[in-house]
Enzyme design. Structure first.
Site, PDB file in Angstrom:
ATOM      1  N   THR A  61       0.833  -1.205   0.000  1.00 16.94           N
ATOM      2  CA  THR A  61       0.000   0.000   0.000  1.00 16.94           C
ATOM      3  C   THR A  61       0.871   1.260   0.000  1.00 16.94           C
ATOM      4  O   THR A  61       0.757   2.121  -0.886  1.00 16.94           O
ATOM      5  CB  THR A  61      -0.921   0.005   1.246  1.00 16.94           C
ATOM      6  N   VAL A  62       1.747   1.379   0.981  1.00 15.40           N
ATOM      7  CA  VAL A  62       2.502   2.631   1.140  1.00 15.40           C
ATOM      8  C   VAL A  62       3.641   2.724   0.112  1.00 15.40           C
ATOM      9  O   VAL A  62       3.877   3.784  -0.477  1.00 15.40           O
ATOM     10  CB  VAL A  62       3.050   2.771   2.585  1.00 15.40           C
ATOM     11  N   LYS A  70       5.916   2.186  12.715  1.00 13.42           N
ATOM     12  CA  LYS A  70       5.823   2.594  14.136  1.00 13.42           C
ATOM     13  C   LYS A  70       6.122   1.444  15.093  1.00 13.42           C
ATOM     14  O   LYS A  70       6.637   1.649  16.190  1.00 13.42           O
ATOM     15  CB  LYS A  70       4.452   3.200  14.444  1.00 13.42           C
ATOM     16  N   VAL A 128       3.288   8.074  12.469  1.00 12.72           N
ATOM     17  CA  VAL A 128       2.203   8.470  13.382  1.00 12.72           C
ATOM     18  C   VAL A 128       1.170   9.295  12.623  1.00 12.72           C
ATOM     19  O   VAL A 128       1.498  10.318  12.003  1.00 12.72           O
ATOM     20  CB  VAL A 128       2.733   9.309  14.574  1.00 12.72           C
ATOM     21  N   GLY A 169      -6.947  -0.545   2.264  1.00 11.26           N
ATOM     22  CA  GLY A 169      -5.506  -0.481   2.565  1.00 11.26           C
ATOM     23  C   GLY A 169      -5.201   0.158   3.907  1.00 11.26           C
ATOM     24  O   GLY A 169      -4.078   0.602   4.141  1.00 11.26           O
ATOM     25  N   LYS A 188       2.099   4.371  18.429  1.00 14.25           N
ATOM     26  CA  LYS A 188       2.161   5.797  18.050  1.00 14.25           C
ATOM     27  C   LYS A 188       2.210   6.679  19.302  1.00 14.25           C
ATOM     28  O   LYS A 188       2.915   7.700  19.325  1.00 14.25           O
ATOM     29  CB  LYS A 188       0.960   6.145  17.172  1.00 14.25           C
ATOM     30  N   GLY A 195      -4.009   4.846   4.894  1.00 15.09           N
ATOM     31  CA  GLY A 195      -4.327   4.769   3.467  1.00 15.09           C
ATOM     32  C   GLY A 195      -3.140   5.195   2.620  1.00 15.09           C
ATOM     33  O   GLY A 195      -2.220   5.847   3.092  1.00 15.09           O
TER      34      GLY A 195
HETATM   35  P1  NAP Z   1       1.613  -3.912   2.865  1.00 18.64           P
HETATM   36  O1  NAP Z   1       0.582  -3.387   1.960  1.00 18.64           O
HETATM   37  O2  NAP Z   1       1.416  -5.252   3.508  1.00 18.64           O
HETATM   38  O3  NAP Z   1       2.998  -3.901   2.080  1.00 18.64           O
HETATM   39  C1  NAP Z   1       4.166  -4.489   2.557  1.00 18.64           C
HETATM   40  C2  NAP Z   1       5.092  -4.689   1.383  1.00 18.64           C
HETATM   41  O4  NAP Z   1       6.325  -5.183   1.836  1.00 18.64           O
HETATM   42  C3  NAP Z   1       4.578  -5.702   0.364  1.00 18.64           C
HETATM   43  O5  NAP Z   1       4.874  -5.280  -0.929  1.00 18.64           O
HETATM   44  C4  NAP Z   1       5.374  -6.958   0.680  1.00 18.64           C
HETATM   45  O6  NAP Z   1       5.569  -7.763  -0.460  1.00 18.64           O
HETATM   46  C5  NAP Z   1       6.669  -6.341   1.110  1.00 18.64           C
HETATM   47  N1  NAP Z   1       7.439  -7.178   2.023  1.00 18.64           N
HETATM   48  C6  NAP Z   1       7.086  -7.635   3.228  1.00 18.64           C
HETATM   49  N2  NAP Z   1       8.078  -8.340   3.770  1.00 18.64           N
HETATM   50  C7  NAP Z   1       9.078  -8.323   2.880  1.00 18.64           C
HETATM   51  C8  NAP Z   1      10.371  -8.864   2.852  1.00 18.64           C
HETATM   52  N3  NAP Z   1      10.809  -9.587   3.865  1.00 18.64           N
HETATM   53  N4  NAP Z   1      11.156  -8.641   1.768  1.00 18.64           N
HETATM   54  C9  NAP Z   1      10.691  -7.915   0.732  1.00 18.64           C
HETATM   55  N5  NAP Z   1       9.476  -7.370   0.712  1.00 18.64           N
HETATM   56  C10 NAP Z   1       8.687  -7.578   1.766  1.00 18.64           C
HETATM   57  O7  NAP Z   1       1.889  -2.898   4.057  1.00 18.64           O
HETATM   58  P2  NAP Z   1       1.664  -1.327   4.066  1.00 18.64           P
HETATM   59  O8  NAP Z   1       0.252  -1.060   4.471  1.00 18.64           O
HETATM   60  O9  NAP Z   1       2.192  -0.721   2.838  1.00 18.64           O
HETATM   61  O10 NAP Z   1       2.559  -0.937   5.333  1.00 18.64           O
HETATM   62  C11 NAP Z   1       3.941  -0.786   5.234  1.00 18.64           C
HETATM   63  C12 NAP Z   1       4.447  -0.076   6.495  1.00 18.64           C
HETATM   64  O11 NAP Z   1       3.804   1.195   6.598  1.00 18.64           O
HETATM   65  C13 NAP Z   1       4.117  -0.796   7.792  1.00 18.64           C
HETATM   66  O12 NAP Z   1       5.160  -0.559   8.718  1.00 18.64           O
HETATM   67  C14 NAP Z   1       2.828  -0.102   8.273  1.00 18.64           C
HETATM   68  O13 NAP Z   1       2.660  -0.182   9.665  1.00 18.64           O
HETATM   69  C15 NAP Z   1       3.130   1.314   7.849  1.00 18.64           C
HETATM   70  N6  NAP Z   1       1.957   2.173   7.640  1.00 18.64           N
HETATM   71  C16 NAP Z   1       0.942   1.770   6.869  1.00 18.64           C
HETATM   72  C17 NAP Z   1      -0.118   2.640   6.635  1.00 18.64           C
HETATM   73  C18 NAP Z   1      -1.301   2.258   5.802  1.00 18.64           C
HETATM   74  O14 NAP Z   1      -2.269   3.030   5.785  1.00 18.64           O
HETATM   75  N7  NAP Z   1      -1.287   1.136   5.115  1.00 18.64           N
HETATM   76  C19 NAP Z   1      -0.114   3.922   7.218  1.00 18.64           C
HETATM   77  C20 NAP Z   1       0.989   4.311   8.000  1.00 18.64           C
HETATM   78  C21 NAP Z   1       2.018   3.425   8.202  1.00 18.64           C
HETATM   79  P3  NAP Z   1       4.352  -8.490  -1.210  1.00 18.64           P
HETATM   80  O15 NAP Z   1       3.521  -7.382  -1.760  1.00 18.64           O
HETATM   81  O16 NAP Z   1       4.999  -9.304  -2.282  1.00 18.64           O
HETATM   82  O17 NAP Z   1       3.648  -9.293  -0.178  1.00 18.64           O
HETATM   83  N1  HSE Z   2      -3.233   0.551  10.358  1.00 17.21           N
HETATM   84  C1  HSE Z   2      -2.931   1.898  10.675  1.00 17.21           C
HETATM   85  C2  HSE Z   2      -4.197   2.645  11.008  1.00 17.21           C
HETATM   86  C3  HSE Z   2      -2.239   2.533   9.500  1.00 17.21           C
HETATM   87  O1  HSE Z   2      -5.284   2.127  10.706  1.00 17.21           O
HETATM   88  O2  HSE Z   2      -4.142   3.726  11.574  1.00 17.21           O
HETATM   89  C4  HSE Z   2      -1.758   3.924   9.775  1.00 17.21           C
HETATM   90  O3  HSE Z   2      -0.717   3.918  10.705  1.00 17.21           O
END
Ligand code: NAP
Ligand code: HSE
Length: 440
Positions: free
Chosen positions: A16-17, A108, A135, A190, A208, A307
């Site tokens: 997603t990110v 985080k 955060v 997401g 956070k 998101g």
């Molecule tokens: P996600 O959609 O699950 O994406 C994770 C990505 O990392 C995927 O592409 C996955 O590959 C890849 N990955 C995981 N382990 C790996 C490894 N060992 N080697 C290589 N690639 C690997 O997660 P996300 O929502 O983007 O979140 C990423 C980070 O941002 C997390 O720390 C989360 O807490 C933080 N975050 C997310 C949001 C949000 O709204 N989503 C907001 C703020 C912070 P595959 O695609 O092939 O599985």
């Molecule tokens: N899963 C987290 C949330 C993503 O819903 O707030 C943003 O950090």
């Protein structure tokens, strides 16, 4: 920095990110180049599964399953760690520091668990560890706390720190929707962590809160020693009962500092928050953080807390800060200048909107028809009309609202109304603000 005027960004994680960061680096390349004076090039990204379909399409050659090869790539200037999780993310981050590369992260959980080690490793290596996206998603809370509000101490910081929980609670309350149904939508959007119990059991919000407490008070709070509760036990009935008490149930993180005994307390739990508080009226995926500072008083920031796009926006803000540091830019980024070919001020015929008009008129037959004619001649169409007699001098107050028109037409209409017999005073005009706006 390699290749003269370009910075090559390696993105660990293309979910997603990661995809959001890549997409916006590409889409905003022109404006980023203008303010930084260098090209930001998303160059490589790592994934777990190369066969997975991605919404953001990239040349397959830029994707790898070997994150280490990106971190060790001498052609990569800066690393974004967006894989999530703890151990592998920690190792890759430390390796990047060892290679003299700054790291931008949204992780985080990792900061909460290993922040102390990682920040000192970055300092030792003379690189940056930037974490705005960790955060409250798109809200620039880290920058505000570290920079804008630097004159303050903070007796109270509280707010909604998890977008998924707030999205679920809002839809349960507004639509009577079931927890499971809304959770499934949040996954599709997401918002939800790979390990969704982090969102549902308050742990993500606690991560956070720990980071905010560190920034505000300089100490790492131990997650095991504070109250951390989630949203699973909240029923639709609880949400309605809270409303009768003039409150909303929100999952909040609360960090208090008592300056008399110098104690800091923190916790995350569902609480009834009075509806008068902005935090109680912060709905959907929005997060809200209320900061009470000893100098400024209370500042409340709200915005999308999860998101792809908002989070990617925070990642890019950090990338810009890191690049500024790499370039030795000590001031703010350059102000952006555009040429008239790229962007120009809209003319009054291009600025559209609806209007409210108050007229003081003689109350006589045909007066309203003449007013309507004046407006029609200027291509302003009436939406509503109401007339109130003024009493003593057989005059009346007429309140009109218009359909969508433009500033030029309404100016013409006002000029002809001013000259219309029977209109006793200059018309009073207000714009009807529409946050969704009209195209210029
Ligand atoms: P996600 O959609 O699950 O994406 C994770 C990505 O990392 C995927 O592409 C996955 O590959 C890849 N990955 C995981 N382990 C790996 C490894 N060992 N080697 C290589 N690639 C690997 O997660 P996300 O929502 O983007 O979140 C990423 C980070 O941002 C997390 O720390 C989360 O807490 C933080 N975050 C997310 C949001 C949000 O709204 N989503 C907001 C703020 C912070 P595959 O695609 O092939 O599985
Ligand atoms: N899963 C987290 C949330 C993503 O819903 O707030 C943003 O950090």
């Amino acid at each position: 920095m390699n290749q003269g005027e370009s910075i090559r960004v390696g993105i660990l994680g293309f979910g997603t990110v990661g995809q959001g960061a890549w997409k916006h680096l590409v889409e905003n390349a022109g404006s980023l180049r203008k303010i930084l004076g260098v090209e930001l090039v998303p160059a490589r990204a790592s994934v777990r599964d190369l066969s997975k379909e991605r919404k953001v399409s990239v040349d397959p050659e830029v994707l790898t399953t070997d994150s280490l090869s990106i971190v060790d790539d001498p052609e990569i200037d800066l690393v974004c760690e967006l894989i999530g999780g703890i151990e592998e993310a920690r190792e890759l981050t430390l390796r990047a520091f060892g290679n003299g590369k700054s790291v931008v992260t949204a992780n985080k959980a990792l900061i909460c668990e290993h922040g102390e080690e990682l920040f000192s490793a970055a300092e030792e290596a003379g690189v940056r560890y930037a974490f705005e996206a960790s955060v409250a998603g798109g809200i620039p809370i880290i920058k505000v706390l570290r920079e804008s509000l630097v004159a303050n101490e903070f007796p109270l910081i509280y707010g909604i720190l998890n977008g998924t929980s707030n999205y679920i609670l809002t839809r349960m309350e507004n639509e009577g929707a079931s927890f499971q149904e809304v959770l499934s939508d949040a996954r599709d959007l997401g918002y939800v962590e790979a390990d969704e119990s982090l969102d549902l059991d308050g742990v993500d919000a606690a991560h956070k809160a720990v980071i905010l407490a560190y920034l505000a008070h300089g100490m790492w709070i131990n997650l095991d020693e504070i109250t951390v509760e989630g949203i699973r036990k909240i029923s639709n009935d609880d949400l309605l009962e809270a409303r009768k008490l003039g409150c909303k149930i929100k999952l909040i993180g609360v960090i208090r500092r008592n300056f008399e005994n110098n104690h800091v307390s923190a916790g995350v739990y569902p609480a009834l928050v009075p509806v008068g508080e902005i935090i109680a009226r912060t709905n959907g995926v929005y997060n809200g953080v209320s900061l009470t500072g000893t100098v400024v008083g209370t500042v409340v920031l709200t915005g999308r807390g999860a998101g792809q796009d908002p989070t990617a926006g925070s990642v890019i803000s950090d990338i810009v800060d890191v690049v500024k540091a790499m370039k030795g830019m000590t001031s703010l980024p350059k102000l952006m200048h555009v040429t008239p070919d790229e962007c120009k001020a809209a003319t009054s015929s291009e600025v559209r909107g609806r209007f409210y008009l108050r007229l003081h008129v003689d109350d006589r037959p045909g007066q309203l028809a003449k007013i309507a004619e004046c407006l029609a001649d200027s291509e302003v169409s009436l939406a509503t009309v109401s007339q109130t007699p003024k009493g003593e001098d057989s005059s009346a107050s007429i309140i009109l609202t218009t359909h969508e028109t433009n500033e030029h037409s309404i100016e013409l209409a006002i000029q002809s109304l001013e000259n219309l017999p029977g209109v006793k005073e200059s018309p009073v005009l207000f714009r009807m603000f529409d946050p969704n706006g009209f195209e210029a």
